[in-house]
Design a protein around this motif. Structure first.
Motif, PDB file in Angstrom:
ATOM      1  N   UNK A 178       1.016  -1.265  -0.055  1.00 47.62           N
ATOM      2  CA  UNK A 178      -0.048  -0.252  -0.089  1.00 47.62           C
ATOM      3  C   UNK A 178       1.028   1.203  -0.053  1.00 47.62           C
ATOM      4  N   UNK A 179       0.380   2.318  -0.451  1.00 43.36           N
ATOM      5  CA  UNK A 179       1.178   3.499  -0.499  1.00 43.36           C
ATOM      6  C   UNK A 179       0.029   4.713  -0.341  1.00 43.36           C
ATOM      7  N   UNK A 180       0.582   5.770   0.709  1.00 41.38           N
ATOM      8  CA  UNK A 180      -0.163   6.685   0.619  1.00 41.38           C
ATOM      9  C   UNK A 180       0.749   8.134   0.485  1.00 41.38           C
ATOM     10  N   UNK A 181       1.174   8.517  -0.545  1.00 32.58           N
ATOM     11  CA  UNK A 181       2.455   9.232  -0.812  1.00 32.58           C
ATOM     12  C   UNK A 181       1.895  10.981  -0.403  1.00 32.58           C
ATOM     13  N   UNK A 182       0.499  11.262  -0.386  1.00 28.92           N
ATOM     14  CA  UNK A 182       0.385  12.648   0.131  1.00 28.92           C
ATOM     15  C   UNK A 182      -0.714  12.699   1.110  1.00 28.92           C
ATOM     16  N   UNK A 183      -0.990  11.696   1.846  1.00 32.13           N
ATOM     17  CA  UNK A 183      -1.816  11.585   2.931  1.00 32.13           C
ATOM     18  C   UNK A 183      -1.806  12.771   4.001  1.00 32.13           C
TER      19      UNK A 183
END
Ligand code: XCC
Ligand code: SF4
Length: 633
Positions: free
Chosen positions: A553-558
């Motif tokens: 999973x990735x949340x680059x700009x959370x």
């Protein structure tokens, strides 16, 4: 502003509007972010506590001097973990309350004809009813719907047992959760327990605080969010692929522009019916408009794009710029991610900012309560307000040309259908994840990554999402996306079939064969529950646990508390999760180590932090390859 617009956003649609805003002295999120520098170091590290009125207390970490404990004696680990846990609980509550509202709407659809809602997908309703042991033989569909809605509502506060959807997880996962005592019980209970145990003088053990927080997060992913998704599909239909347009260029100069912004499809579905009402269209024409142009923003935009092909106007950081066009006649909002700043921006134009939920009123906005009991009628009143505002437009209109096309609406059902069509369905029972498992096992696809989450000024707008997605598809990793990440990807053309040209050979072949784009739109952020289910099915099919799959999973700009809850339940479900922005925990070495290291041994998943998308891609790919090696595939 100290730099050109290019260093604030990688979306060219924004530049002229940022300039327009500057010329018209409109303050935007980027101006306020700049004015906020330097940001509070205590807050940034999670070391400020306001949990009681003896405080605020802050721990000095950067030097030998200064307090190392709060007035009650809470140390950095206690304070940072309590703060994090409370944020996770808030995020879980937001998603889950959304789920609860959908359950209420389903109940109204069944019991209250005045609501105007109708149950759209009987098949999914009956299948869920059966899963939950609700009698479906010779039962009226409305009674089944009412019973499913009631049962869902009971999941929030039932006194005994565990959440029903937990049964959908692989056996090994359930064992881990049971062993760690994090199996969610009732959604409200699990959230309340975080608030209670982080009250002054309660839990001071950071590991135990995280146990309570993880349970509340799992209550979101496998509870509130999953209820939101499943019941939305039942009520409004299972998403299917649609080709749509995205970006601020979808606004129209000659039509009434109504931007629907926020989260809950209960409102947006009703607004969609209302904008197609012949009387309101006629009224729009009488005002001199060619028609009514409904477009979506943030997650509610995802919801109606994937079910009805409505254009997606922009993500979180574009909400003010939409109004700066001068062409938005009304921005209708419900809950979550609606910047209070909107009412100031709207004041400078003719735009009506209309709040609709008792949970989210904004000073300066017009409040028009949306009632689920008479959903369509209240939606019509709101649309009329927009229509009547068309004639008040001022001269300062600028709509950027930029818009992209792409395919949205890849529910699990749609993904499985697409795969079924091209694989020999006699070779496997249709409707299973076998083709996906085969593609992964053979190595044509190296793995899959979910890129999700928000925008955050700490990362160049959209760049975190887009660059990471490009790197991954180049390396034969399938990308699925939701939320504001999905907007970034579709605007950058990554959901078009032509994006195959950016893929590695394996992924390009799969996309060609199955006729899908390499980045699949799976919906809004509550729809990350779809991803959990897909992973769960894949794991069961391959006879492994979720933690063994070559996925990440990735949340680059959370930025939101909801994203924290998501990240936590994804990690606790066994998935390696890359964050582009560090959470506010770094003041506690123990908590930081726990999140980025210790949890790996317990849950299989863990957090990693990397703001450079290329570096993040490298780490993700190496994690995927490591999993492949362990699986000997
Ligand atoms: Fe909000 Fe859901 Fe984040 Fe976008 S991605 S800024 S939470 S709209 Ni969900
Ligand atoms: Fe300070 Fe403890 Fe009160 Fe927090 S709970 S404000 S650390 S005294």
């Amino acid at each position: 502003m100290s730099c050109d617009f290019e260093c604030l956003s990688c979306d060219a649609a924004n530049y002229k509007l940022m300039e327009k805003a500057r010329n018209e002295k409109i303050e935007t999120v980027w101006d306020r972010a700049e004015a906020m520098q330097p940001q509070c170091g205590f807050g940034e590290m999670g070391l400020c506590c306001t949990n009681c009125a003896m405080g605020p207390c802050r721990i000095v970490k950067v030097s030998e001097d200064g307090p190392k404990k709060g007035i009650c004696g809470a140390d950095e680990d206690t304070i940072a973990s309590r703060n994090l846990a409370r944020s996770i609980a808030a995020g879980s509550s937001a998603h889950s309350d959304h789920g609860r509202d959908i359950a209420h709407a389903l109940y109204h659809a069944a019991k209250n004809p005045e609501s105007g809602y109708k149950v759209k997908n009987h098949k999914k309703l009956i299948s869920l009813a059966k899963e939950w042991g609700i009698d479906t033989e010779n039962q009226d569909i409305k009674d089944i719907a009412a019973n499913v809605a009631k049962t869902a509502l009971e999941e929030f506060g039932k006194p005994f047992g565990n959440l029903r959807f937990i049964q959908r997880a692989p056996e090994d996962r359930k064992k881990i959760w049971n062993k760690m005592n994090v199996t969610p019980r009732a959604i409200d209970r699990d959230i309340v327990e975080v608030l209670h145990s982080t009250h002054i003088g309660c839990d001071a053990d950071y590991r135990n605080i995280m146990t309570t927080a993880i349970r509340a997060a799992l209550s979101d992913g496998w509870g509130g969010s999953m209820i939101g998704t499943e019941l939305s599909d039942i009520l409004f239909g299972v998403p299917e692929p649609h080709e749509i347009e995205a970006n601020l260029g979808v606004l129209k100069e000659d039509e009434v522009n109504l931007v629907i912004h926020g989260h809950e499809p209960t409102l947006s579905e009703a607004i969609l019916i209302a904008v197609n009402d012949p009387e309101l269209i006629e009224l729009a024409k009488k005002q001199g408009a060619e028609g009514i142009n409904l477009v979506g923003m943030c997650c509610t935009g995802n919801e109606i794009a994937m079910r009805h092909g409505i254009p997606m106007a922009g993500n979180f950081f574009q909400q003010e710029l939409a109004i700066v066009t001068g062409a938005v006649d009304a921005m209708v909002v419900d809950v979550q991610c609606i910047m209070p700043a909107l009412s100031q921006v709207a004041k400078c134009y003719h735009t009506k900012l209309i709040t609709t939920s008792p949970k989210a009123k904004i000073p300066g906005a017009i409040h028009m309560q949306f009632n689920e009991e008479e959903a369509i009628e209240s939606a019509k009143r709101i649309v009329k307000e927009a229509v009547m505002n068309f004639k008040n437009r001022q001269g300062n209109i600028f709509i950027p040309q930029e818009k992209s096309k792409g395919f949205v609406g890849y529910s699990n059902e749609a993904i499985i259908n697409a795969l079924d069509k091209v694989t020999n369905s006699t070779a496997h029972p249709s409707g299973t994840v076998k083709p996906l498992a085969d593609a992964i096992k053979s190595g044509v696809l190296r793995g899959a990554v979910a890129i999700v989450g928000c925008n955050n000024h700490k990362v160049l707008h959209d760049k975190g999402h887009v660059e990471l997605a490009k790197e991954l598809i180049k390396n034969d990793v399938l990308v699925v996306t939701t939320g504001c990440g999905a907007y970034a990807c579709i605007k950058a053309g990554l959901m078009s079939k032509e994006a195959r040209g950016l893929c590695g050979k394996g992924l390009a072949t799969v996309c060609e064969l199955v006729n899908i784009p390499p980045v699949l739109h799976m919906g809004s952020c509550v729809d990350i529950s779809r991803i959990l289910l897909l992973l769960s099915e894949l794991a069961k099919f391959m006879n492994v646990d979720i933690k063994d799959l070559p996925v990440a999973g990735a949340a680059p700009e959370w930025m939101s508390e909801k994203a924290l809850s998501i990240g936590t339940y994804v990690v606790a479900s066994g998935v390696y999760t890359m964050l582009g922005v560090a959470p506010q925990v770094t003041g506690s070495d123990n908590l930081t180590r726990f999140l980025t290291n210790d949890v790996k041994d317990i849950y299989g998943g863990y957090f990693d932090i990397e703001s450079d998308p290329k570096e993040a891609a490298k780490k993700i790919i190496s994690c995927i390859e490591e999993k492949r090696k362990i699986l000997s595939i």
